[in-house]
Design a protein around this motif. Structure first.
Motif, short mmCIF file in Angstrom:
data_model
loop_
_atom_site.label_atom_id
_atom_site.label_comp_id
_atom_site.label_asym_id
_atom_site.label_seq_id
_atom_site.Cartn_x
_atom_site.Cartn_y
_atom_site.Cartn_z
N ILE A 162 -19.76 21.79 0.00
CA ILE A 162 -20.58 21.59 1.19
C ILE A 162 -19.78 21.90 2.45
O ILE A 162 -20.24 22.64 3.33
N ALA A 163 -18.58 21.33 2.55
CA ALA A 163 -17.79 21.50 3.77
C ALA A 163 -17.40 22.96 4.05
O ALA A 163 -17.65 23.46 5.16
N PRO A 164 -16.81 23.69 3.08
CA PRO A 164 -16.46 25.08 3.39
C PRO A 164 -17.68 25.95 3.68
O PRO A 164 -17.58 26.91 4.45
N THR A 165 -18.83 25.63 3.08
CA THR A 165 -20.04 26.40 3.38
C THR A 165 -20.46 26.19 4.83
O THR A 165 -20.82 27.15 5.53
N LEU A 166 -20.39 24.95 5.30
CA LEU A 166 -20.72 24.69 6.70
C LEU A 166 -19.71 25.32 7.64
O LEU A 166 -20.06 25.84 8.71
N ILE A 167 -18.44 25.31 7.25
CA ILE A 167 -17.40 25.96 8.06
C ILE A 167 -17.68 27.47 8.13
O ILE A 167 -17.57 28.10 9.19
N PHE A 168 -18.03 28.05 6.97
CA PHE A 168 -18.35 29.48 6.92
C PHE A 168 -19.52 29.82 7.84
O PHE A 168 -19.45 30.76 8.64
N LEU A 169 -20.59 29.04 7.76
CA LEU A 169 -21.78 29.30 8.59
C LEU A 169 -21.46 29.12 10.07
O LEU A 169 -21.94 29.89 10.91
N THR A 170 -20.66 28.12 10.39
CA THR A 170 -20.26 27.90 11.78
C THR A 170 -19.44 29.07 12.30
O THR A 170 -19.63 29.54 13.43
N ALA A 171 -18.50 29.54 11.48
CA ALA A 171 -17.64 30.64 11.89
C ALA A 171 -18.45 31.90 12.21
O ALA A 171 -18.20 32.59 13.21
N VAL A 172 -19.43 32.20 11.36
CA VAL A 172 -20.20 33.44 11.51
C VAL A 172 -21.27 33.31 12.59
O VAL A 172 -21.40 34.18 13.46
N PHE A 173 -22.04 32.22 12.55
CA PHE A 173 -23.23 32.14 13.40
C PHE A 173 -23.03 31.36 14.70
O PHE A 173 -23.83 31.50 15.63
N VAL A 174 -21.98 30.54 14.78
CA VAL A 174 -21.72 29.80 16.03
C VAL A 174 -20.54 30.42 16.77
O VAL A 174 -20.64 30.72 17.96
N PHE A 175 -19.44 30.64 16.07
CA PHE A 175 -18.25 31.20 16.72
C PHE A 175 -18.32 32.72 16.81
O PHE A 175 -17.56 33.33 17.58
N GLY A 176 -19.19 33.34 16.03
CA GLY A 176 -19.34 34.80 16.09
C GLY A 176 -18.15 35.57 15.57
O GLY A 176 -17.88 36.69 16.04
N GLU A 177 -17.42 35.02 14.60
CA GLU A 177 -16.28 35.74 14.03
C GLU A 177 -16.78 36.95 13.22
O GLU A 177 -17.80 36.87 12.54
#
Length: 307
Positions: A259-274
């Motif tokens: 759960i945690a790495p999936t949320l980190i992944f989604l945050t990185a791509v869709f919030v931080f725009g990496e």
């Protein structure tokens, strides 16, 4: 996290409970959204952030074990050279892990952090085989091989090893391995670690204040609040997790840990725009396939038990 601990000792429970599921889910969600908090601290050097994570975790951790009536465990650990030695090793590993994580989030490498936490369970299997002589099944060997290929692809793309992801994986893997061997409960163990780290943290923060180079008590209220809150975002999820893990089976925890790495992944791509290139998509797809292969026997075991 790490922000995301490995499952606790086998035999901790014989079944799952709703309270255990809710505890664990809460902890994993908190860890999953932790990058948002750490991103707000990106302008502060990682070492200073780590020092405050330690400092403000101590009163929370001590209060929790006092409420649990476990202060005698901590006192016994502090009087034992063996326990202090083991605690110092786990404290050093978690410090490095925290440092890599804080730097990764603040410098635009949250995707690498997600990758590191995805690889964690596979690295734990590898450690078990190398250090404990545990036999790996065919599916586990295939899963690890896919992870190695994924790391190779990322290395080829960047021209260097994915140091952040591997650093998080290796430090957390050895931390979890040593933590399981520490003959003390998880809450007491965490308290022991931050107590061991307290003096270096205080010395560093004091040095920063004396030189006027720190961010705490320097007139920026938002920085003060964020640094004070480091204790809450560090200690609270870990202790919530500890209470959930003892109420869940290892197979349930092993599946929930994604759960945690999936949320980190989604945050990185869709919030931080990496940036998420086609090569990274291929590498992550291999990791996800490896985790499906690794998790399939656990899911089958879980459903068979439920049936």
């Amino acid at each position: 996290m790490s922000e995301t601990p490995a499952p606790l000792r086998a035999g901790a429970t014989t079944g799952d409970s709703l309270s255990g599921f809710l505890y664990a889910l809460t902890a994993y969600l908190l860890w999953g959204f932790l990058p948002l908090y750490m991103k707000a601290l990106a302008h502060i050097p990682p070492v200073e952030v780590i020092a405050h994570r330690v400092l403000w975790s101590v009163p929370i951790a001590v209060a929790v074990i006092a409420w649990m009536g476990r202060t005698d465990d901590l006192k016994a650990a502090l009087r034992s050279l063996r326990m202090l030695g083991m605690g110092a090793m786990t404290a050093a590993l978690i410090s490095v892990n925290w440092g890599i994580y804080v730097w990764a989030i603040g410098s635009g490498h949250a995707l690498d952090a997600a990758l590191g936490y995805y690889i964690n369970p596979l690295f734990s299997i590898f450690l078990g085989a190398v250090l404990l002589g545990e036999r790996m099944g065919r599916t586990q060997m295939v899963a690890i091989a896919l992870a190695v290929v994924a790391v190779g692809i990322l290395t080829w793309e960047a021209g260097r090893l994915p140091v952040v992801a591997l650093g998080l994986t290796v430090t957390w893997g050895f931390y979890a391995y040593l933590k399981r061997r520490l003959p003390i409960g998880p809450n007491q163990g965490f308290t022991l670690e931050v107590v061991i780290l307290l003096l270096p943290a205080l010395a560093y923060i004091g040095w920063l204040l004396a030189n006027g180079t720190g961010h705490f008590l320097e007139g920026v209220a938002w920085d003060n609040a964020l640094l004070l809150g480091c204790g809450i975002v560090t200690a609270v999820p870990l202790m919530i997790y500890a209470n959930g893990a003892k109420r869940l089976t290892l197979s349930t925890i092993a599946i929930m840990q994604y759960i945690a790495p999936t949320l980190i992944f989604l945050t990185a791509v869709f919030v931080f725009g990496e940036p998420f290139s086609a090569v990274k998509l291929l590498a992550f797809s291999l990791i996800w396939a490896a985790l499906v292969i690794y998790s399939a026997p656990l899911l089958a075991q879980r459903f068979n038990r439920a049936g």
